[in-house]
Scaffold this motif. Structure first.
Motif, PDB file in Angstrom:
ATOM      1  N   LYS A 108      -0.675  31.351 -18.043  1.00  0.00           N
ATOM      2  CA  LYS A 108      -1.342  30.672 -19.157  1.00  0.00           C
ATOM      3  C   LYS A 108      -2.860  30.701 -18.957  1.00  0.00           C
ATOM      4  O   LYS A 108      -3.620  30.908 -19.901  1.00  0.00           O
ATOM      5  CB  LYS A 108      -0.861  29.231 -19.269  1.00  0.00           C
ATOM      6  N   ALA A 109      -3.293  30.506 -17.726  1.00  0.00           N
ATOM      7  CA  ALA A 109      -4.720  30.511 -17.433  1.00  0.00           C
ATOM      8  C   ALA A 109      -5.332  31.902 -17.609  1.00  0.00           C
ATOM      9  O   ALA A 109      -6.488  32.020 -17.999  1.00  0.00           O
ATOM     10  CB  ALA A 109      -4.959  30.016 -16.007  1.00  0.00           C
ATOM     11  N   GLU A 110      -4.569  32.936 -17.317  1.00  0.00           N
ATOM     12  CA  GLU A 110      -5.078  34.294 -17.457  1.00  0.00           C
ATOM     13  C   GLU A 110      -5.170  34.738 -18.914  1.00  0.00           C
ATOM     14  O   GLU A 110      -5.957  35.613 -19.242  1.00  0.00           O
ATOM     15  CB  GLU A 110      -4.175  35.267 -16.674  1.00  0.00           C
ATOM     16  N   SER A 111      -4.366  34.142 -19.765  1.00  0.00           N
ATOM     17  CA  SER A 111      -4.370  34.537 -21.186  1.00  0.00           C
ATOM     18  C   SER A 111      -5.562  34.029 -21.928  1.00  0.00           C
ATOM     19  O   SER A 111      -6.212  33.142 -21.673  1.00  0.00           O
ATOM     20  CB  SER A 111      -3.137  33.991 -21.899  1.00  0.00           C
ATOM     21  N   GLU A 129       3.678  29.828 -11.547  1.00  0.00           N
ATOM     22  CA  GLU A 129       3.532  31.139 -12.167  1.00  0.00           C
ATOM     23  C   GLU A 129       3.248  31.000 -13.663  1.00  0.00           C
ATOM     24  O   GLU A 129       2.394  31.695 -14.213  1.00  0.00           O
ATOM     25  CB  GLU A 129       4.795  31.973 -11.955  1.00  0.00           C
ATOM     26  N   ALA A 130       3.948  30.074 -14.327  1.00  0.00           N
ATOM     27  CA  ALA A 130       3.723  29.857 -15.755  1.00  0.00           C
ATOM     28  C   ALA A 130       2.295  29.371 -16.001  1.00  0.00           C
ATOM     29  O   ALA A 130       1.632  29.826 -16.939  1.00  0.00           O
ATOM     30  CB  ALA A 130       4.730  28.855 -16.297  1.00  0.00           C
ATOM     31  N   ASN A 131       1.810  28.463 -15.170  1.00  0.00           N
ATOM     32  CA  ASN A 131       0.445  27.955 -15.316  1.00  0.00           C
ATOM     33  C   ASN A 131      -0.583  29.041 -15.069  1.00  0.00           C
ATOM     34  O   ASN A 131      -1.606  29.118 -15.747  1.00  0.00           O
ATOM     35  CB  ASN A 131       0.203  26.785 -14.365  1.00  0.00           C
ATOM     36  N   GLN A 132      -0.301  29.905 -14.093  1.00  0.00           N
ATOM     37  CA  GLN A 132      -1.229  30.983 -13.794  1.00  0.00           C
ATOM     38  C   GLN A 132      -1.286  31.993 -14.942  1.00  0.00           C
ATOM     39  O   GLN A 132      -2.358  32.455 -15.323  1.00  0.00           O
ATOM     40  CB  GLN A 132      -0.814  31.690 -12.502  1.00  0.00           C
TER      41      GLN A 132
END
Length: 63
Positions: free
Chosen positions: A60-63, A55-58
């Motif tokens: 980060k990728a969306e930001s 969830e944290a990686n996702q």
């Protein structure tokens, strides 16, 4: 006639992937009190999967 070992392995893998997909969706929609229960279910299916990191990686990728 029974399945060959390789076919059984593939069937287990497909089932595991489908179950993890469903649990990931539940985790995204769940509130904070339900999330630890879902994490425990995921650990039973596949101990190496970490939903919190995913969830944290996702995010980060969306930001």
């Amino acid at each position: 006639m029974g399945r060959v070992e390789r076919q059984r392995d593939l069937a287990r893998k497909r089932t595991r992937r489908a179950k993890l997909r469903r649990l990931r969706e539940k985790y995204r929609k769940a509130n904070e009190s339900e999330r630890p229960e879902i994490i425990e279910k995921v650990r039973l299916v596949s101990p190496l999967v970490n939903l919190v990191e995913e969830e944290a990686n996702q995010e980060k990728a969306e930001s």
